[in-house]
Design a protein around this motif. Structure first.
Motif, PDB file in Angstrom:
ATOM      1  N   LEU A 300     -68.672 -50.117  19.552  1.00 37.48           N
ATOM      2  CA  LEU A 300     -68.471 -49.072  18.552  1.00 37.48           C
ATOM      3  C   LEU A 300     -69.062 -49.456  17.207  1.00 37.48           C
ATOM      4  O   LEU A 300     -69.359 -48.589  16.376  1.00 37.48           O
ATOM      5  N   LEU A 301     -69.252 -50.762  16.996  1.00 42.23           N
ATOM      6  CA  LEU A 301     -69.779 -51.241  15.730  1.00 42.23           C
ATOM      7  C   LEU A 301     -71.301 -51.368  15.750  1.00 42.23           C
ATOM      8  O   LEU A 301     -71.913 -51.661  14.725  1.00 42.23           O
ATOM      9  N   SER A 302     -71.891 -51.154  16.903  1.00 43.88           N
ATOM     10  CA  SER A 302     -73.340 -51.306  17.031  1.00 43.88           C
ATOM     11  C   SER A 302     -74.078 -50.088  16.493  1.00 43.88           C
ATOM     12  O   SER A 302     -73.613 -48.946  16.618  1.00 43.88           O
ATOM     13  N   ASN A 303     -75.246 -50.349  15.909  1.00 44.87           N
ATOM     14  CA  ASN A 303     -76.103 -49.262  15.418  1.00 44.87           C
ATOM     15  C   ASN A 303     -77.058 -48.750  16.491  1.00 44.87           C
ATOM     16  O   ASN A 303     -77.795 -47.791  16.261  1.00 44.87           O
ATOM     17  N   ASP A 304     -77.084 -49.421  17.632  1.00 41.80           N
ATOM     18  CA  ASP A 304     -78.007 -49.047  18.704  1.00 41.80           C
ATOM     19  C   ASP A 304     -77.517 -47.796  19.427  1.00 41.80           C
ATOM     20  O   ASP A 304     -76.316 -47.597  19.625  1.00 41.80           O
ATOM     21  N   LEU A 305     -78.484 -46.958  19.837  1.00 40.26           N
ATOM     22  CA  LEU A 305     -78.155 -45.785  20.645  1.00 40.26           C
ATOM     23  C   LEU A 305     -77.856 -46.208  22.071  1.00 40.26           C
ATOM     24  O   LEU A 305     -78.400 -47.206  22.573  1.00 40.26           O
ATOM     25  N   LEU A 306     -76.992 -45.462  22.739  1.00 37.62           N
ATOM     26  CA  LEU A 306     -76.674 -45.752  24.137  1.00 37.62           C
ATOM     27  C   LEU A 306     -77.817 -45.283  25.030  1.00 37.62           C
ATOM     28  O   LEU A 306     -78.337 -44.169  24.887  1.00 37.62           O
ATOM     29  N   ARG A 307     -78.222 -46.139  25.959  1.00 35.82           N
ATOM     30  CA  ARG A 307     -79.283 -45.768  26.896  1.00 35.82           C
ATOM     31  C   ARG A 307     -78.719 -44.995  28.077  1.00 35.82           C
ATOM     32  O   ARG A 307     -77.624 -45.292  28.557  1.00 35.82           O
ATOM     33  N   LEU A 308     -79.449 -43.994  28.523  1.00 36.44           N
ATOM     34  CA  LEU A 308     -79.040 -43.215  29.688  1.00 36.44           C
ATOM     35  C   LEU A 308     -79.380 -43.969  30.963  1.00 36.44           C
ATOM     36  O   LEU A 308     -80.337 -44.729  31.009  1.00 36.44           O
TER      37      LEU A 308
END
Length: 308
Positions: A300-308
């Motif tokens: 939740l603290l990551s700035n990365d987008l979730l990969r599909l």
């Protein structure tokens, strides 16, 4: 003598337990206690009780002409009995001195300043020409700031070096604002007549049930915002607490609709079994999350987008 003891509202001393979350947050972040912690805690707690009673004494004395329009407060000691002004002010002075002396003896130097701050807010809230109690919105914020002050008092029992995160101070303040606003909503609803309500509390000339409910929602959301910032910043696992805490806000609002609701007298909230169960669940969940790591929540603290 009994009529004078009543205006000290010793039964309200239970509300001074609101200093304890400040102690808990300080321990959570600083992870240590001073060697004289128990001594500090006892004397600072007594100090807070004495200062609160000083504020209650001046409140009952100055509010007597208005309390007679309230169906319950018209039975307060100052309204019903022949109370002497000289005795009231002597009690006020004695309680103030006792409170400041206890704080000074505790050795928690910053707690002394917070106790003085709490005492000053009692003057600003009750005494003309300022008397914030009569000013709409300001009345709620100036009364509920005592909540934040109690948090700071508890914090400074543990440390004289660090200031607590501003996010939790604001969250605690606006949480108190929610409680004070709901108290007014319950009072207004019980009196059920705007003209009579305005004679009891001048700010009721501005308020009505819709305004008070909208303001309660605003304060609850602001409190949740800042509390959430604190929780996710210092221990992400605490974010699981948020839905339960929001549910606690909702339940408290629910009980304010009851006739002669305990929301009007927070010192009687222990009689609300459902609310006490809710609070117990929050405390237990807090303790579990304090010692339980959930690595996946770090995403939740990551700035990365979730990969599909």
């Amino acid at each position: 003598m009994k009529k004078y003891i009543r205006i000290m509202r010793i039964d309200h001393w239970v509300k001074q337990l609101f200093i304890l979350p400040g102690v808990a947050f300080a321990e959570l972040l600083i992870k240590s206690y001073p060697h004289d912690f128990v001594f500090r805690l006892i004397f600072v707690f007594l100090s807070t009780c004495f200062i609160a009673s000083a504020n209650y004494v001046i409140n009952e004395w100055l509010d007597a002409e208005f309390d007679r329009f309230h169906p319950i407060k018209k039975h307060r000691s100052v309204v019903e009995n022949d109370v002497k002004k000289s005795v009231v002010y002597a009690m006020y002075a004695a309680l103030t001195i006792a409170g400041i002396v206890c704080a000074w003896v505790s050795g928690a130097k910053n707690a002394v300043w917070m106790e003085i701050f709490l005492w000053v807010m009692g003057i600003l809230y009750n005494v003309k020409p300022i008397r914030t109690k009569d000013i709409p919105v300001v009345d709620v914020l100036s009364e509920s700031v005592n909540n934040a002050i109690r948090l700071l008092i508890g914090w400074f029992i543990v440390t004289d070096v660090f200031f607590p995160p501003v996010s939790i101070v604001l969250g605690y303040w606006f949480g108190g604002a929610f409680l004070m606003d709901v108290k007014r909503f319950s009072e207004y609803k019980m009196i059920s007549d705007k003209s009579t309500a305005s004679l009891y509390r001048k700010s009721f000339k501005f308020y009505d049930e819709r305004v008070l409910l909208c303001m309660a929602c605003f304060y609850a959301m602001i409190s949740s915002l800042f509390t959430g910032i604190f929780l996710i910043k210092y221990r992400v696992e605490f974010i699981i607490l948020m839905p339960v805490m929001i549910g606690l806000f909702c339940y408290y609002l629910f009980i304010s609709f009851k006739e002669d609701s305990a929301a009007q007298a927070p010192e009687k909230l222990y009689k609300e079994k459902g609310l006490m169960l809710f609070v117990l669940i929050v405390i237990i969940l807090f303790l579990i999350l304090l010692y339980t790591d959930i690595p996946h929540l770090q995403e939740l603290l990551s700035n990365d987008l979730l990969r599909l």
